[in-house]
Enzyme design. Structure first.
Site, PDB file in Angstrom:
ATOM      1  N   VAL A   1      51.017 -35.612  10.841  1.00  0.00           N
ATOM      2  CA  VAL A   1      49.796 -35.626  10.031  1.00  0.00           C
ATOM      3  C   VAL A   1      48.845 -36.687  10.572  1.00  0.00           C
ATOM      4  CG1 VAL A   1      48.890 -36.194   7.730  1.00  0.00           C
ATOM      5  CG2 VAL A   1      50.981 -34.830   7.927  1.00  0.00           C
TER       6      VAL A   1
ATOM      7  N   ALA B   1      48.236 -42.061  11.241  1.00  0.00           N
ATOM      8  CA  ALA B   1      48.979 -40.807  11.388  1.00  0.00           C
ATOM      9  C   ALA B   1      50.445 -41.065  11.049  1.00  0.00           C
ATOM     10  CB  ALA B   1      48.849 -40.290  12.815  1.00  0.00           C
ATOM     11  N   LYS B   2      51.199 -40.026  10.902  1.00  0.00           N
ATOM     12  CA  LYS B   2      52.647 -40.190  10.699  1.00  0.00           C
ATOM     13  C   LYS B   2      53.321 -38.855  10.979  1.00  0.00           C
ATOM     14  CE  LYS B   2      55.483 -43.474   9.282  1.00  0.00           C
ATOM     15  NZ  LYS B   2      55.268 -44.944   9.285  1.00  0.00           N
ATOM     16  N   GLY B   3      54.611 -38.926  11.302  1.00  0.00           N
ATOM     17  CA  GLY B   3      55.360 -37.693  11.523  1.00  0.00           C
ATOM     18  C   GLY B   3      56.780 -37.860  11.056  1.00  0.00           C
TER      19      GLY B   3
END
Ligand code: GLU
Length: 419
Positions: free
Chosen positions: A58, A103-105
């Site tokens: 994201v 962001a992150k995942g």
């Protein structure tokens, strides 16, 4: 009741938006993640069967620069968690004034149940699925829960093979041999330590005299435990997902870390045997009286259900989003100082940024320079947050959020509306 982390993250934004009278259009924009990608990741397991895992990446905001944030592997991963973590990264990079977004995942997976080969295939296939979403100018992942420098090396390899050029700048937290930075592995814990020193100075208390309780004994919890132990603090309790170990005389952290590192496998605290240690359920951790409490596990741990039990002077947020807004209110009324995540644990992404610029310049710094710059930026940011909180008579979280959200809002204003 299950708490939705994204609702919590939005609530925190609403609270600061009201405080700074944020332009409603900008507020509206910041409530949404810019891009969301969910992928299914088919993996052939060692026994020949096929399993499908779910992964996400994201971008909450790329207004101030490429997306930046970790990738976590955990059975609790879900899209709302990743969206919240991405938003928190936007605030963290803005607070530090880094030219990066948020962001992150993550992948929903219990890593303990996978072999190394399965983990490698999972990471490589996930990278292929998010290939066009990441890149040194687009979005730069890093380690997070249950991922490490090896995970980053695999991502960097897949990305580089597809692009046809070795691209170290696509991830941070890589092994030093392939463009990683010295000091990155310990950076979050080291940064927490500098912040602990800084807050104690403001409160006129001597850090080395204090008793400490830590939730989490991973990359963050174990490093801060060691740093504090080395200066003489008494670490009286540590919890992980299996149990809480407790000793009124203080836990010998040196021995505990040696035991933890004896094998490559993840070692749960419930298997640690020492005569002077009591073992209690990990849910009891927030009832233990101490001077500094360090949540260094995951989000939504300190809630309105347990905040009243907390008996400490300072909470230092090693994890992202460990405290809900309801709990924040209770802690504030009790006079507990909370040093917020986006400040306290920002040493990790700061050294990630150092790694990124070292990669771009193909010029690497020594550890002394890394730690000096880490300390310099963190202490400057701490001072900014602290003095704003004094000036406006608000909590450190509110002050940090005012600075972070205003930074992003200003960037949106300056760039204007497209098209
Ligand atoms: N996962 C870390 C965090 O939550 C580091 C992120 C990064 O270095 O990009 O801040």
């Amino acid at each position: 009741m299950e708490i939705n982390p994204y609702e919590i993250a939005k609530k925190q934004l609403d609270i600061v938006a009201k405080e700074i009278q944020l332009d409603p259009n900008i507020h509206e924009r910041l409530k949404y993640c810019h891009r969301i990608l969910t992928v299914s990741i088919p993996i052939i397991m060692d026994d020949g069967s096929l399993r499908i895992f779910e992964g996400h990446r994201v971008h909450h905001s790329t207004i101030r620069g490429p997306g930046k944030g970790g990738i976590r592997y955990s059975p609790d991963v879900n899209i709302n968690e990743i969206k919240a973590l991405a938003m928190w990264m936007t605030w963290k990079t803005s607070l530090l004034k880094l030219p990066l977004g948020g962001a992150k995942g993550g992948i929903k997976v219990e890593t303990k149940s996978l072999s190394r080969g399965e983990l490698e295939r999972l990471t490589r296939r996930f990278t292929v699925e998010i290939l066009n979403f990441i890149g040194p100018e687009r979005d730069i992942p890093a380690p997070d829960m249950n991922t490490d420098s090896q995970t980053m090396a695999w991502i960097m390899d897949v990305y580089s093979m597809h692009r046809g050029v070795t691209t170290p700048g696509v991830v941070t937290g890589k092994p030093v041999e392939i463009g990683g930075s010295l000091g990155r592995t310990r950076a979050t814990g080291t940064g927490l330590f500098y912040i602990a020193e800084a807050i104690c100075k403001k409160c006129n208390i001597n850090l080395s005299d204090l008793t400490i309780v830590i939730q989490g004994f991973g990359k963050v919890g174990s490093v801060i435990a060691e740093e504090l132990y080395n200066i003489g603090c008494k670490i009286i309790a540590i919890a992980d997902t299996s149990i809480c170990i407790y000793s009124n005389d203080g836990i010998n952290i040196k021995e505990l870390i040696e035991w933890k590192n004896e094998t490559n496998d993840y070692r749960e605290l419930k298997k640690y045997q020492k005569d002077n240690l009591e073992k209690i359920p990990n849910t009891e951790i927030f009832k233990i009286k101490c001077d500094i409490l360090i949540p260094a596990a995951t989000e939504n741990q300190i809630t309105k259900e347990n905040a009243n039990n907390i008996d400490c002077k300072i909470i230092l947020e090693g994890a992202n989003g460990p405290t809900t807004p309801d709990a924040d209110e209770i802690l504030n009324k009790k006079g507990i100082i909370v040093v917020p995540d986006i400040l306290a644990n920002s040493g990790g992404v700061l050294v990630s940024y150092f790694e990124y610029i070292q990669d771009i310049n193909a010029y690497f710094w020594d550890l002394e320079r890394i730690n000096k710059e880490l300390k310099g930026v963190l202490l400057k940011t701490f001072e900014d947050v602290y003095s704003l909180s004094q000036e406006k008579k608000v909590t450190l979280r509110m002050a940090a959020y005012i600075l972070a959200v205003s930074g992003v809002a200003e960037a949106i204003k300056l760039r204007g509306h497209y098209p």
